[in-house]
Write a protein that holds these residues in place. Structure first.
Motif, PDB file in Angstrom:
ATOM      1  N   VAL A  47       0.485   2.229  11.179  1.00  0.00           N
ATOM      2  CA  VAL A  47       1.093   2.309  12.649  1.00  0.00           C
ATOM      3  C   VAL A  47       0.875   0.323  12.149  1.00  0.00           C
ATOM      4  CG1 VAL A  47       1.152  -0.158  15.171  1.00  0.00           C
ATOM      5  CG2 VAL A  47       0.622   2.968  15.135  1.00  0.00           C
ATOM      6  N   ASP A  48       2.640  -0.643  12.272  1.00  0.00           N
ATOM      7  CA  ASP A  48       2.847  -1.765  11.285  1.00  0.00           C
ATOM      8  C   ASP A  48       3.832  -1.866  12.097  1.00  0.00           C
ATOM      9  OD1 ASP A  48       3.622  -3.781   9.306  1.00  0.00           O
ATOM     10  OD2 ASP A  48       5.145  -1.855   8.300  1.00  0.00           O
ATOM     11  N   ALA A  49       3.261  -3.462  12.370  1.00  0.00           N
ATOM     12  CA  ALA A  49       3.610  -4.706  13.479  1.00  0.00           C
ATOM     13  C   ALA A  49       4.049  -4.558  14.864  1.00  0.00           C
ATOM     14  CB  ALA A  49       5.010  -4.357  12.627  1.00  0.00           C
ATOM     15  N   GLY A  50       3.902  -5.336  15.293  1.00  0.00           N
ATOM     16  CA  GLY A  50       3.625  -6.462  16.377  1.00  0.00           C
ATOM     17  C   GLY A  50       2.360  -6.118  17.375  1.00  0.00           C
ATOM     18  N   ILE A  51       1.014  -5.695  17.027  1.00  0.00           N
ATOM     19  CA  ILE A  51      -0.032  -5.184  16.885  1.00  0.00           C
ATOM     20  C   ILE A  51      -0.407  -7.043  17.012  1.00  0.00           C
ATOM     21  CG2 ILE A  51      -2.388  -5.552  16.600  1.00  0.00           C
ATOM     22  CD1 ILE A  51      -1.359  -2.889  16.972  1.00  0.00           C
ATOM     23  N   LEU A  90      -3.313  -5.661   5.876  1.00  0.00           N
ATOM     24  CA  LEU A  90      -4.018  -6.613   5.976  1.00  0.00           C
ATOM     25  C   LEU A  90      -2.471  -7.738   5.389  1.00  0.00           C
ATOM     26  CD1 LEU A  90      -5.562  -8.573   7.765  1.00  0.00           C
ATOM     27  CD2 LEU A  90      -6.540  -9.419   6.362  1.00  0.00           C
ATOM     28  N   GLY A  91      -1.508  -7.660   6.452  1.00  0.00           N
ATOM     29  CA  GLY A  91      -0.619  -8.956   5.197  1.00  0.00           C
ATOM     30  C   GLY A  91      -1.305 -10.488   5.155  1.00  0.00           C
ATOM     31  N   THR A  92      -0.074 -10.977   4.090  1.00  0.00           N
ATOM     32  CA  THR A  92      -0.972 -12.205   3.671  1.00  0.00           C
ATOM     33  C   THR A  92      -0.056 -13.533   3.516  1.00  0.00           C
ATOM     34  OG1 THR A  92       0.587 -11.801   1.612  1.00  0.00           O
ATOM     35  CG2 THR A  92      -1.918 -10.975   1.233  1.00  0.00           C
ATOM     36  N   VAL A 121      -4.430   1.029  11.153  1.00  0.00           N
ATOM     37  CA  VAL A 121      -2.871  -0.526  11.611  1.00  0.00           C
ATOM     38  C   VAL A 121      -2.460  -1.137  10.295  1.00  0.00           C
ATOM     39  CG1 VAL A 121      -3.114  -1.875  13.288  1.00  0.00           C
ATOM     40  CG2 VAL A 121      -3.883   0.093  13.282  1.00  0.00           C
ATOM     41  N   LEU A 122      -1.521  -1.978  10.052  1.00  0.00           N
ATOM     42  CA  LEU A 122      -1.167  -2.529   9.073  1.00  0.00           C
ATOM     43  C   LEU A 122      -0.509  -3.861  10.482  1.00  0.00           C
ATOM     44  CD1 LEU A 122       0.353  -3.192   5.807  1.00  0.00           C
ATOM     45  CD2 LEU A 122       1.161  -4.537   7.357  1.00  0.00           C
ATOM     46  N   LEU A 123      -1.312  -5.058   9.907  1.00  0.00           N
ATOM     47  CA  LEU A 123      -0.808  -6.511  10.783  1.00  0.00           C
ATOM     48  C   LEU A 123      -0.705  -7.553  10.078  1.00  0.00           C
ATOM     49  CD1 LEU A 123      -3.683  -7.675  11.745  1.00  0.00           C
ATOM     50  CD2 LEU A 123      -3.442  -5.743  12.632  1.00  0.00           C
ATOM     51  N   ASN A 124      -0.180  -8.569  10.107  1.00  0.00           N
ATOM     52  CA  ASN A 124      -0.279  -9.900   9.604  1.00  0.00           C
ATOM     53  C   ASN A 124      -0.764 -11.327  10.649  1.00  0.00           C
ATOM     54  OD1 ASN A 124       1.369 -10.907   7.165  1.00  0.00           O
ATOM     55  ND2 ASN A 124       0.277 -11.901   7.984  1.00  0.00           N
ATOM     56  N   THR A 125       0.529 -11.316  11.742  1.00  0.00           N
ATOM     57  CA  THR A 125       0.746 -12.170  12.705  1.00  0.00           C
ATOM     58  C   THR A 125      -0.457 -12.976  13.238  1.00  0.00           C
ATOM     59  OG1 THR A 125       3.261 -11.845  11.864  1.00  0.00           O
ATOM     60  CG2 THR A 125       2.082 -13.429  13.955  1.00  0.00           C
ATOM     61  N   ALA A 126      -1.534 -11.615  13.682  1.00  0.00           N
ATOM     62  CA  ALA A 126      -2.361 -11.827  14.657  1.00  0.00           C
ATOM     63  C   ALA A 126      -3.519 -12.162  14.447  1.00  0.00           C
ATOM     64  CB  ALA A 126      -2.415 -10.351  15.335  1.00  0.00           C
ATOM     65  N   ALA A 162       5.648  -2.931  17.894  1.00  0.00           N
ATOM     66  CA  ALA A 162       6.538  -3.335  18.474  1.00  0.00           C
ATOM     67  C   ALA A 162       7.650  -4.412  17.837  1.00  0.00           C
ATOM     68  CB  ALA A 162       5.970  -4.238  19.470  1.00  0.00           C
ATOM     69  N   PRO A 163       7.988  -5.242  17.678  1.00  0.00           N
ATOM     70  CA  PRO A 163       8.368  -6.214  16.919  1.00  0.00           C
ATOM     71  C   PRO A 163       7.892  -6.923  15.694  1.00  0.00           C
ATOM     72  CG  PRO A 163      10.440  -6.105  18.894  1.00  0.00           C
ATOM     73  CD  PRO A 163       8.477  -5.704  19.088  1.00  0.00           C
ATOM     74  N   ILE A 164       8.082  -7.050  15.012  1.00  0.00           N
ATOM     75  CA  ILE A 164       6.889  -7.949  14.041  1.00  0.00           C
ATOM     76  C   ILE A 164       7.200  -9.230  14.582  1.00  0.00           C
ATOM     77  CG2 ILE A 164       7.461  -8.825  11.483  1.00  0.00           C
ATOM     78  CD1 ILE A 164       9.315  -7.078  10.347  1.00  0.00           C
ATOM     79  N   GLY A 165       5.684  -9.661  14.279  1.00  0.00           N
ATOM     80  CA  GLY A 165       5.305 -10.757  14.649  1.00  0.00           C
ATOM     81  C   GLY A 165       5.131 -10.890  16.090  1.00  0.00           C
ATOM     82  N   SER A 166       5.676 -10.071  16.886  1.00  0.00           N
ATOM     83  CA  SER A 166       6.071 -10.655  18.286  1.00  0.00           C
ATOM     84  C   SER A 166       3.975 -10.211  19.485  1.00  0.00           C
ATOM     85  CB  SER A 166       6.479  -8.957  18.732  1.00  0.00           C
ATOM     86  OG  SER A 166       6.163  -8.287  18.996  1.00  0.00           O
ATOM     87  N   ILE A 221       5.043   0.930  -2.246  1.00  0.00           N
ATOM     88  CA  ILE A 221       6.007  -0.296  -2.085  1.00  0.00           C
ATOM     89  C   ILE A 221       5.711  -0.051  -0.505  1.00  0.00           C
ATOM     90  CG2 ILE A 221       7.916   1.328  -2.382  1.00  0.00           C
ATOM     91  CD1 ILE A 221       8.269  -2.822  -2.637  1.00  0.00           C
ATOM     92  N   LYS A 222       5.666  -1.153   0.135  1.00  0.00           N
ATOM     93  CA  LYS A 222       6.161  -1.030   1.225  1.00  0.00           C
ATOM     94  C   LYS A 222       7.778  -1.225   1.527  1.00  0.00           C
ATOM     95  CE  LYS A 222       4.841  -3.999   5.238  1.00  0.00           C
ATOM     96  NZ  LYS A 222       4.897  -3.697   6.760  1.00  0.00           N
ATOM     97  N   LEU A 223       7.905  -0.137   1.588  1.00  0.00           N
ATOM     98  CA  LEU A 223       9.816  -0.291   2.187  1.00  0.00           C
ATOM     99  C   LEU A 223       9.866  -0.916   3.412  1.00  0.00           C
ATOM    100  CD1 LEU A 223      12.219   0.186   0.387  1.00  0.00           C
ATOM    101  CD2 LEU A 223      12.483   2.714   1.766  1.00  0.00           C
ATOM    102  N   VAL A 250      -3.895  -4.918   0.636  1.00  0.00           N
ATOM    103  CA  VAL A 250      -2.994  -6.470   0.888  1.00  0.00           C
ATOM    104  C   VAL A 250      -1.593  -6.295   0.694  1.00  0.00           C
ATOM    105  CG1 VAL A 250      -5.112  -8.046   1.562  1.00  0.00           C
ATOM    106  CG2 VAL A 250      -3.442  -7.916  -0.711  1.00  0.00           C
ATOM    107  N   THR A 251      -0.893  -6.327   1.535  1.00  0.00           N
ATOM    108  CA  THR A 251       0.789  -6.331   1.677  1.00  0.00           C
ATOM    109  C   THR A 251       1.113  -7.709   1.052  1.00  0.00           C
ATOM    110  OG1 THR A 251       3.043  -5.822   2.151  1.00  0.00           O
ATOM    111  CG2 THR A 251       1.441  -6.185   4.402  1.00  0.00           C
ATOM    112  N   VAL A 252       1.749  -7.947   0.097  1.00  0.00           N
ATOM    113  CA  VAL A 252       3.410  -8.956  -0.200  1.00  0.00           C
ATOM    114  C   VAL A 252       4.385  -8.437  -0.406  1.00  0.00           C
ATOM    115  CG1 VAL A 252       2.397 -10.188  -2.178  1.00  0.00           C
ATOM    116  CG2 VAL A 252       0.634  -8.958  -1.941  1.00  0.00           C
TER     117      VAL A 252
END
Ligand SMILES: CC(=O)[C@@H](O)[C@H](O)COP(=O)(O)O
Length: 258
Positions: free
Chosen positions: A183-187, A16-18, A204-209, A155-159, A96-98, A39-41
């Motif tokens: 899978v990271d981003a766009g979910i 999970l993103g923070t 799966v890594l996600l944040n915005t959703a 998909a693009p981050i935050g989309s 590190i998440k690069l 969690v990713t920071v």
């Protein structure tokens, strides 16, 4: 079965993103309800934001989960390597998440700078989780650089668009059967997460959703269940779709009423 990431074992397959939560309390509740263990920071975002800084990092430490610092906002290998080194000091981790962003509108990774940064970081004993595209050749180069995990976007981050290229994600799974793929981003929705887990992705890594949902904690729980469902379904062996109907009720021995 548990997920192993660079020697650490976790039960949850949700990372999970923070960022973007309405408050630190909502973030903490979402982490609890999701049962995530990672969690990713963003070190850069938080230090640049000023107000959060130390208090935010303290909150993250108190969540009692593994921290995966990220290099969000970096646009070159040099910047990402520097940020990774700062993150190692702040969080005491070699994970590190690069992220090296190459395109302004899509936030698409700059895969050339990404591979260069991965080589440097691996040579300095970092354990690298590269945010990448779904390109097989880039995946090979990242593995050759010493990454043991790949994190393709869907998909693009935050989309919140969800998987835009399922065949590419499928090929990646087939090409790298023994590599941990996240899978990271766009979910955007739990069903998107289930879909990629049904392909055999490891996590799966996600944040915005979650952070931008009406009720982030409830959404975090929904994602946790969706990810688990997809993972179990993949292991259970799913039917391939067919063109023709196949009766589910046997016709042999049925009564004949003329
Ligand atoms: C938090 C983080 O690391 C993001 O850069 C990540 O890629 C998540 O993307 P979404 O916000 O689209 O879930």
């Amino acid at each position: 079965m548990a997920l192993e990431l660079y020697g650490k074992t976790v039960a949850s397959r949700l990372l999970l993103g923070t960022a973007r939560y309405p408050s630190p309390a909502v973030l903490a509740e979402a982490v609890r309800r999701s049962k995530t263990e990672i969690v990713t920071v963003s070190l850069r975002r938080e230090t640049a934001g000023g107000k959060a800084g130390g208090a935010f990092f303290q909150l993250i430490r108190e969540l009692g989960v593994h921290v995966l610092p990220n290099t969000a906002g970096c646009h070159s290998a040099r910047e990402a390597v520097l940020t990774a080194k700062m993150a190692r000091e702040v969080f005491g981790t070699t994970w590190i998440k690069l992220e090296v962003i190459g395109h302004h509108d899509t936030l698409q990774p700059d895969v050339f700078q990404l591979v260069e940064a991965a080589k440097i970081l691996v040579s300095e004993s970092f354990e690298v989780f590269p945010y990448t595209t779904d390109d097989l050749v880039v995946g090979e180069k990242l593995l050759a650089a010493g990454c043991r995990v790949l994190m393709p976007w869907c998909a693009p981050i935050g989309s919140a668009m969800g998987p835009q290229n399922l065949p590419a994600l499928k090929s990646m799974r087939a090409e790298f059967p023994d590599v941990t793929l996240i899978v990271d981003a766009g979910i955007g929705r739990p069903s998107h997460a289930t879909t990629v887990m049904e392909l055999g992705y490891d996590a799966v890594l996600l944040n915005t959703a979650v952070a931008s949902a009406g009720d982030p904690a409830a959404m975090a729980e929904a994602f946790a269940k969706a990810i688990e469902a997809g993972h179990i379904a993949h292991g259970a062996g799913m039917l391939e779709p067919r063109d023709m109907a196949v009766p589910s009720t046997p016709v042999i021995g049925k009564g004949v009423f003329a």
